[in-house]
Design an enzyme around this catalytic site. Structure first.
Site, PDB file in Angstrom:
ATOM      1  N   ASP A 133       0.829  -1.211   0.000  1.00 24.84           N
ATOM      2  CA  ASP A 133       0.000   0.000   0.000  1.00 24.84           C
ATOM      3  C   ASP A 133       0.861   1.258   0.000  1.00 24.84           C
ATOM      4  OD1 ASP A 133      -2.365   1.456   0.073  1.00 24.84           O
ATOM      5  OD2 ASP A 133      -3.252   0.198   1.623  1.00 24.84           O
ATOM      6  N   ASP A 138     -10.787   2.127  -3.185  1.00 29.49           N
ATOM      7  CA  ASP A 138     -11.294   1.829  -1.840  1.00 29.49           C
ATOM      8  C   ASP A 138     -12.814   1.853  -1.823  1.00 29.49           C
ATOM      9  OD1 ASP A 138      -8.884   1.390  -0.665  1.00 29.49           O
ATOM     10  OD2 ASP A 138      -8.714   3.363   0.267  1.00 29.49           O
TER      11      ASP A 138
END
Ligand code: GLA
Length: 735
Positions: free
Chosen positions: A476, A546
Site C-alpha cells: 500500500d 477503496d
C-alpha cells in the site's frame, strides 16, 4: 507416414515464414527511411535533409512494397513558424525555433540552452531498433530505443541521454517520446480522471487547437489522472469500430502526457517525466534513461485498443508474462476488522472464508508495531506481540491447514511520526530543512531515493518473507508527496528525488521477486492511486479503488478496462449496507459486480447468514469456471454504465474461443421499458455454443444451444426488471 511428416514440416516452415514476415524492422539506405511493421500496424520515420528524425507514418499495416519517404523537412509557415519546429520530429530538443512541447530540454553550465539533435547512426536487432542522435555541436548523445511487440503491434519507446561533455548539465525536461498522428482536425481524445474512492472516470472530448495536459505532480501515479490516452479519428460512437491510436506510460512517479494540436493543426503526444519542479543534474559520462512510452493502433475502435493493451499487459508486461496464473479467489480482513486484528479473530474469519472456496487469506493493516489505528506504527515492521503472542506462524499454519495460502498488508514507503523508526531517523523522510512536514493520514513519506532507506525497506521485507510462509503482499501507499526535499545531498542534486525514488522502488520489488519467486504482489495506493505499466512489471494485480460499492464499482471497473486488463483488477464483495453503499444490495448483485475482475471477498463473514454462505459458495464455484475467460480473455463493453445509463453489460471471450461470459446489470428502470437485447461479439459464427446460467435462469424463452451467428445476430434477452438487478451466463463452445 513420410507425407504426414513432410506436411508437418512444411506447415512449420510456413508458420515460421509468416511469423518473420509478420513483423520486421527495416532501414532503407537510399531513402533513409525506417519502417517498423507488425500485426496490423506500420510505423515509419526518416532522416530528412537536415538530418532530423522525422515521423512519416503511424497507422494500419501498409503493403510491403509501399514506399514512404524520403522525409522532407517542413519549410515552416511564415517567419512566425520556423522549419525545425514545424517538422514533426521523433524526439526534439528544445532549440532552434521550437514553440511546442519539446521532448528534451537542457541547460548547459555556460548558459547555452539550445539543443538540436541530429541523426548519427542506428542498430537493428530482432524486435529492437536503436537510433543514435547527437547535438549539432555539444557531446550530448541520445539513444532512442524502439521495441515492437509482434503479437499486438504495440511499440515501446524510450531514450537514454548521455552526457559526454566535460561538465555537468541540467536536464530540465525529459520525455520518453513524441508521437504524431496523421493530419486531421477530427480527433477525439479519451483519458482517465478521478479522485480517492472515485477512480478511472472516462473523459471523451474533441481535440481542439491548444494543449490538454494529463499529469501527476504528486510523486506517484495518482488518482487524479492515469498515464494513458486514446485518440479516435472521428467519433464513431461505437466501441468496436474506428481508427484509434493509444498510449500508456510505464512510470509510477510524477508524469505528464501532453496532447497538443499545434498552430499548423498537427497532433503531437509527448509523455515522460513531469517537467514541473524537475531538474536532473547529469554529470560527465552519466546517463538518464527515461521511462517507456508505449503506443499502439487499432482499426477496431476503442474496444479493440483496450483488447490490444490487455493482451500486451498479459503477455509482455506482468511479472508472470506471458502466462500469468489466474488470480486466486481472495479474502481480505480489512473491512471486517479494520485495525482490530487478533490471532483468534483472523482464524475465525479464515475458517469461514475456506468454506466458500476462498484460495488466499489476506490479513490487512494492524498486525505490526504499535498499530491500533492510523496514528502510529508505520515504519516499525515487527509483529505486534499483544495481537500475535508467538508471531504469525500459528495463523499462517491455520490458513494453510484450511487449504489457502497466506497474504499480508504492508506499506513500506511510509512512516508515522509516532514510531520508533521516525524517532530514530527523522531525517529519512521527504522534507525541506527547517520547514513544516505536512502529514497525510498522520504519516510522512520515507525518502526512498536515499540508499539507507532503500536498504532498510528491502531488508525488513526480505526478513518478513524469509521468516514467514507468505504467498502475497498487498503493498500500500496511502498518501502523496509534500515538501519533496532531499536535504542530505547537494542542492543541485535534490530534484533527482523524482527519478531515484521510483528507480529504487522498482529495484526493491525486482530484488524481492528474484529472491522470493513464489510471492505475488498487489499494488494499492488508497485504492487505484498507483496503477500504471511501470508498477505492473513488478506486481501481479492492483486494487482499483477503496470504494467497494458494487454499483459505483461498475463505472470504476469500466474505466479501468480502457487501459488495464480485468486480470489485474481486484474486486471485493463487501458488506451491504457498507461504508460506501448505505442501502442494501443483494449478494448476487455484489458478487456479479466483483466477478467482472479478479474476485475477492472483504465482507465481515461473522455477519453472514446460512443463505449468504450458500449463495457465496455457489458463485465462487461458478467464478472458478469462468475466471480464465474473465481475467485473460477479450473484453467487449456491450453497454457502458457511464452518463447515467440505466444498464451496463460486458462480455469476455476466452483467448482460445472456447467460452464467452456475459454480465448484465440493471441500475434502475422505469416501468414498462424492457432491457435492451444483448448482441454478443467476438464469437465464431459457425460454431455451436451451449448456454449456462450463472445466476438463476430468468423467465422467457431462449435456445439452450445455438450458433455464434445466433448469439451475435439475434442476441439474448436478459429480462431484468427493477432496481440494482444483475444476471450472468456463460456460453461454452461445443466441440
Ligand atoms: C488503504 C487501502 C485499504 C486498506 C487500508 C489499510 O486505504 O486502500 O484497502 O488496506 O489502506 O489501512
Amino acid at each position: 507416414m513420410f507425407y504426414r511428416k513432410l506436411f508437418v514440416l512444411l506447415g512449420l516452415l510456413a508458420s515460421m515464414y509468416t511469423y518473420t514476415f509478420a513483423q520486421s524492422i527495416q532501414f532503407d539506405q537510399q531513402s533513409r527511411v525506417f519502417r517498423i511493421d507488425s500485426v496490423g500496424v506500420t510505423y515509419a520515420f526518416g532522416v530528412n535533409e537536415e538530418n532530423e528524425l522525422q515521423t512519416l507514418y503511424w497507422g494500419g499495416r501498409l503493403g510491403s512494397n509501399d514506399h514512404l519517404g524520403p522525409a522532407q523537412a517542413n519549410q515552416g509557415h511564415a517567419s512566425f513558424d520556423l522549419p525545425s519546429g514545424s517538422t514533426r520530429q521523433e524526439f526534439e530538443g528544445w532549440g532552434a525555433g521550437l514553440f511546442y512541447e519539446p521532448t528534451l530540454k537542457i541547460t548547459f553550465p555556460d548558459g547555452n540552452r539550445d539543443l538540436v539533435l541530429h541523426y548519427i547512426d542506428h542498430h537493428i536487432e530482432g524486435n529492437t531498433l536503436n537510433v543514435h542522435l547527437k547535438d549539432i555541436s555539444r557531446d550530448v548523445l541520445v539513444d532512442l530505443k524502439y521495441q515492437i511487440d509482434p503479437e499486438t503491434g504495440i511499440l515501446g519507446r524510450s531514450a537514454v541521454i548521455t552526457n559526454k561533455t566535460k561538465e555537468p548539465l541540467l536536464i530540465e525536461q525529459a520525455a520518453a517520446a513524441t508521437w504524431s498522428l496523421p493530419q486531421s482536425t477530427d480527433y477525439w481524445l479519451y483519458y482517465l480522471t478521478g479522485r480517492w474512492a472515485g477512480e478511472m472516470n472516462v473523459q471523451h472530448e474533441a481535440i481542439r487547437p491548444g494543449t490538454r495536459l494529463i499529469e501527476s505532480r504528486r510523486g506517484s501515479t495518482g488518482h487524479q489522472n492515469n498515464p494513458w490516452f486514446a485518440i479516435e479519428r472521428g467519433n464513431s460512437g461505437d466501441q468496436d469500430t474506428g481508427d484509434v491510436w493509444f498510449g500508456a506510460l510505464g512510470w509510477s512517479g510524477s508524469w505528464r502526457i501532453t496532447v497538443e494540436q499545434d498552430s499548423l493543426r498537427q497532433i503531437r503526444i509527448t509523455g515522460g517525466y513531469n517537467p514541473f519542479d524537475f531538474g536532473y543534474q547529469l554529470a560527465p559520462n552519466e546517463q538518464l534513461e527515461t521511462p517507456v512510452f508505449y503506443g499502439g493502433y487499432s482499426h477496431n475502435g476503442i474496444g479493440g485498443a483496450s483488447r490490444l493493451l490487455h493482451r500486451f499487459e498479459i503477455s509482455k508486461v506482468l511479472p508472470q508474462a506471458p502466462k500469468p496464473r489466474p488470480r486466486p479467489v481472495l479474502y481480505n480482513s480489512w473491512e471486517a476488522t479494520e485495525f482490530n486484528v487478533t490471532e483468534q479473530g483472523q482464524e475465525e474469519l479464515a475458517e469461514k472464508a475456506a468454506k466458500i472456496g476462498v484460495e488466499r487469506f489476506v490479513m490487512d493493516d494492524g498486525w505490526f508495531g504499535q498499530r491500533k489505528d492510523d496514528h502510529a506504527g508505520l515504519g516499525d515492521w515487527y509483529v505486534n506481540k499483544e495481537k500475535f503472542p508467538v508471531g504469525l506462524k500459528p495463523l499462517i499454519d491455520k490458513v494453510h491447514s484450511l487449504g489457502m495460502d497466506f497474504g499480508l498488508w504492508v506499506e513500506p514507503e511510509m512512516v508515522n511520526p509516532d514510531s520508533d523508526l521516525y524517532r530514530k531517523h527523522p531525517d529519512w523522510v521527504l522534507n525541506f530543512d527547517g520547514r513544516p512536514r505536512t502529514e497525510g493520514r498522520n504519516q510522512l513519506v520515507l525518502n526512498l531515493a536515499r540508499q539507507d532507506v532503500r536498504d532498510y525497506v528491502y531488508g525488513f521485507l526480505d526478513k518478513l518473507l524469509s521468516e514467514n510462509d507468505i504467498a502475497f503482499l498487498k503493498w500500500d501507499y496511502n498518501r502523496n508527496w509534500s515538501e519533496p526535499g532531499w536535504p542530505a545531498v547537494a542542492p543541485d542534486e535534490q530534484k533527482k528525488v523524482y527519478v531515484k525514488f521510483i528507480e529504487n522502488l522498482y529495484s526493491i520489488l525486482k530484488k524481492l521477486r528474484e529472491k522470493h519467486p513464489k510471492v505475488e504482489i498487489e499494488s494499492c495506493s488508497g485504492g487505484g492511486g498507483r496503477v500504471d505499466l511501470g508498477i505492473l512489471r513488478y506486481t501481479d494485480e492492483v486494487w482499483p479503488s477503496d470504494n467497494t460499492d458494487p454499483f459505483d464499482r461498475l463505472s470504476i471497473q469500466d474505466g479501468f478496462t480502457y487501459a488495464y486488463t480485468p486480470g489485474v483488477m481486484m474486486a471485493w464483495v463487501t458488506e451491504s449496507p457498507g461504508g460506501a453503499n448505505h442501502s442494501p444490495r443483494s449478494i448476487e448483485y455484489r458478487f456479479l459486480s466483483s466477478m467482472q475482475g479478479s474476485l475477492g471477498i472483504g465482507s465481515n463473514l461473522n455477519h453472514w447468514s446460512d443463505a449468504d454462505f450458500a449463495s457465496a459458495r455457489h458463485l465462487v464455484s461458478e467464478y472458478k469456471e469462468i475466471r480464465e475467460t474473465v481475467q485473460h480473455g477479450a473484453l467487449y463493453r456491450l453497454i457502458s454504465p457511464a452518463n447515467g445509463s440505466e444498464q451496463s453489460a460486458t462480455e469476455s471471450v476466452a483467448a482460445d474461443g472456447s467460452q464467452a461470459v456475459v454480465f448484465g446489470f440493471l441500475h434502475s428502470s422505469q416501468f414498462g421499458y424492457p432491457y435492451p437485447r444483448l448482441l454478443l461479439r467476438g464469437l465464431n459464427k459457425d460454431a455451436q455454443y451451449k448456454l449456462h446460467w450463472i445466476t438463476e435462469k430468468p423467465g422467457g424463452k431462449r435456445p439452450e444451444t445455438a450458433s455464434g451467428a445466433y448469439w451475435m445476430g439475434h442476441g439474448v434477452d436478459l429480462d431484468l426488471d427493477g432496481d440494482f438487478q444483475a444476471t450472468a451466463f456463460r456460453l461454452d463452445k461445443e466441440r
